[in-house]
Design an enzyme around this catalytic site. Structure first.
Site: not given
Length: 727
Positions: A336, A428, A453, A456, A628
């Site tokens: 990623r 996202e 997701g 986000d 995160d």
């Protein structure tokens, strides 16, 4: 630090050395060609990328102004849709098409299974994740709370719990690989005969109900030490060893049942890492390089023993037809890259500007993956000959189309066939969600992954509609119509665009890393939703989640979903989850402020002070959560929204930040590297957390990176000055 000139680029000497002495040798790429190609990439596409970011700002200003106009009904999705079409945010409906992606490995194309995301900065974790394709179901059940309270590590072996584990696994085998008229619990002996698995039960021989589920074995056919079964494309290893402590107590000598678990792993250079300068980026790339060359290894102490960890070799076995065969041992690795927003001081362009980190990642991660592509023998990451790059935080099809052009340039520079690079589009951001079909079309020859997701996507929802009104509490947002539409449309559109057999449709992370019983109960919803993969926080969680993909045939489920027609509507997707008419109590408001403040501080303090980009952080209730930047984004945007609309005052939030700093300090009291935030509340980490909230409305798309990078660089500069070296 003075740069080293390379084809019009000013390159940090340490970074140039890494590229020229580590990344390029063995790749088949000429250094001069690489640097010229890198320079061309930066100088041909850099201004275009800056223009795309300027377009984001313009659209946000227009949306902000529209929501500020009280004469419009801000809660009417139809009026919002009309407005978004007028400004070009929402594009015309796309005609039907199917993606053309080819040279895709089966782990991406058609086998549904758990997916791990691991920070590229941690070599040990990266190796664990790469080796997490296989996991012991016995260990996963015994060592977690999957079957009740987790056992004490100091109490010795719990025989009652062991029996409970074995009974659970035998039931799993009966459901997944049923014997004709018998139970695996009653088997006295397993053997292979006439290309079949034969189980001895009460003096009689029985076969699998579905003979095709037998895949092969290891050892002698009359006394195998491993039986290999397959269901829904996933393999299961039944280990037999009557000398093993567990096998000794088992009627058939079964010592373990090992599941094919995390078939794919995303090696992350983005949300879960803290990489802000040349040294950090070289470290990120060095671990990715070690995975691609298969040379990455680490030594560490665990339980008083010195452990050496490396990538494991493939598993040889005898196939059902008697021929030699191997099972892949390693998860298929994706990388990623970072999104389009940030730059990095490791490389400057001809005008002295920091280059865009996304362009840097594009050419460097693919250069490194070339080591795998050119390997002539031995295990390869991608036998199909592809490089899988997940590109996050794209806003709409024009940005996806830009990324497609970037990788065309990279393929030319690195002498790779067109569409060698496959991309994952992370759904996202709101502008991608509402234009998802157009986004897929923009990369129809190389798209291999879409996902959803909540964190986000909700962070962007709050920021985009910041002026629309006060948002619901985080927990309540999950039950609103827009999120169901978002999740369903993602699957529906992917299937309609021909993803079956070509690409993954993924779902988001289970963040409560210690709550495996709850995960077993709830996360089966992801394969039921038609997702080929879903994120899990650990190899152990991957093994437990793998049981869901045996229970749900995702391919069949996708066919059923596709036959049923579209589900979520655009109107629902555009319904903003505002708290209209909601009257919260003072306790409700305080709990929401404290929860968000504690989560922000618990994550940010380690990011800033220690450079840890992904943390297992205790929440306000001391439940460990994988944190995160996505979790930080939603929390900071939530508080910024409530301040903006007068639900809370800045003073209330600052008071909560100070209280929660003391809580976080106490939670980290056992960490010798931790720097307390209280009682001064003037450290760099505390100020960074406050910036995320009190400057949250001004941060581009509500992203945390600008603040985190600037504050982390401040820490590094201070450390360098203290040590008398140049930062």
């Amino acid at each position: 630090m003075a740069g080293t000139e390379r084809c019009g680029l000013q390159v940090n000497p340490a970074f140039a050395k890494f590229i020229e002495t580590e990344a390029i040798p063995g790749s088949g790429v000429d250094p001069e060609s690489f640097w010229q190609g890198f320079s061309d990439l930066v100088h041909l596409h850099g201004d275009e990328q800056r223009a795309l970011l300027a377009r984001r700002k313009l659209l946000q200003r227009q949306i902000d102004a529209w929501y500020r106009d009280g004469s419009r009904d801000r809660r009417d999705p139809k009026r919002l849709e009309t407005f978004l079409r007028e400004i070009g945010y929402l594009l015309p409906d796309e005609p039907d098409f199917e993606i053309e992606t080819d040279r895709v490995d089966p782990e991406i194309a058609w086998i549904a299974a758990p997916q791990l995301v691991v920070p590229s900065t941690n070599a040990r974790y990266a190796l664990n994740a790469a080796n997490a394709r296989w996991g012991s179901l016995y260990d996963a059940l015994y060592g977690t709370d999957a079957l009740g309270k987790a056992p004490s590590l100091d109490a010795g072996y719990d025989h009652d719990r062991g029996k409970q584990v074995i009974a659970w696994v035998r039931n799993f085998l009966d459901e997944t690989f049923p014997l004709a008229g018998a139970s695996h619990s009653d088997v006295e002996h397993y053997r292979i005969g006439n290309r079949r698995l034969i189980a001895r039960v009460e003096g009689a021989d029985v076969n699998l109900s579905d003979l095709a589920q037998y895949c092969g074995h290891q050892g002698r056919s009359d006394q195998p030490n491993t039986i290999i079964l397959r269901n829904n494309g996933l393999h299961v290893l039944v280990r037999i060893d009557a000398t093993h402590p567990i096998g000794r107590t088992d009627r058939a000598g079964v010592s373990d049942v090992v599941l094919e678990s995390a078939l794919t792993t995303i090696v992350d250079c983005e949300d879960s890492v803290a990489a802000v300068n040349a040294v950090d980026k070289a470290h990120v790339y060095r671990n990715w390089l070690g995975l691609m060359t298969r040379e990455l290894a680490v030594d560490f102490d665990k339980g008083g023993q010195r452990i050496h960890r490396r990538l494991l070799d493939d598993i040889p076995y005898t196939a059902a037809d008697g021929s030699p065969a191997v099972l892949r041992r390693q998860a298929l690795l994706l990388v990623r890259n970072v999104g389009l927003l940030m730059t990095n001081p490791a490389v400057l362009d001809r005008n002295g500007r920091e280059v865009q980190e996304s362009l840097m990642d594009a050419i460097c991660t693919v250069l490194i993956a070339r080591h795998d592509l050119k390997r002539a023998d031995g295990s390869r990451n991608s036998p199909a000959g592809s490089v899988y790059v997940v590109v996050p935080k794209l806003h709409g099809p024009d940005e996806v189309e830009f990324v497609d052009r970037v990788f065309r340039h990279v393929e030319t520079v690195l002498d790779l066939p067109p569409n060698t690079v496959k991309i994952g589009i992370m759904d996202e951001e709101r502008r991608t969600s509402v234009n998802l079909k157009a986004c897929i079309r923009a990369a129809r020859s190389r798209v291999a992954f879409i996902n959803t997701g909540f964190l986000d996507r909700t962070g962007d929802e709050i920021h985009t509609a910041m002026n629309a009104g006060a948002f619901l509490r985080k927990a309540d947002i999950r039950s609103q119509p827009w999120i169901a539409s978002y999740e369903n449309r993602n699957v529906d559109i992917g299937l309609a665009c021909g993803f079956m057999g070509r690409a993954q449709i993924g779902k988001g992370m289970w963040t409560a890393s210690d709550l495996m019983q709850a995960m077993l109960e709830q996360k089966i919803g992801h394969p039921e939703a038609g997702a080929n993969c879903a994120w899990v926080p650990s190899p152990t969680a991957a093994t437990l989640h793998a049981t869901h993909y045996h229970r749900i045939d995702v391919v069949a489920r996708q066919r059923d979903i596709a036959a049923g027609g579209p589900r979520g509507t655009l109107a629902d997707l555009l319904s903003v989850p505002l708290a209209a008419g909601v009257n919260w109590s003072d306790d409700d408001i305080r709990a929401e402020i404290d929860n968000n403040a504690q989560g922000i501080l618990g994550y940010v303090v380690r990011w800033i002070d220690q450079g840890v980009g992904c943390s297992k952080v205790p929440d306000i209730n001391n439940v460990a959560q994988m944190e995160d930047r996505a979790t930080c984004r939603i929390s900071s945007q939530m508080l910024a929204n409530w301040i903006h609309h007068g639900v809370v005052t800045e003073d209330q939030v600052m008071s909560a930040m100070r209280r929660m700093a003391e809580t976080v300090d106490a939670q980290n009291a056992g960490d010798p590297l931790y720097r307390p935030m209280a009682p001064s509340f003037d450290g760099v980490a505390f100020r960074a957390a406050c910036d995320l909230v009190f400057q949250g409305r001004e941060l581009p798309s509500g992203y945390t990176e600008p603040v985190l990078h600037a504050r982390r660089l401040e820490i590094l500069a201070g450390e360098a000055a203290h040590e008398g070296v140049e930062a």
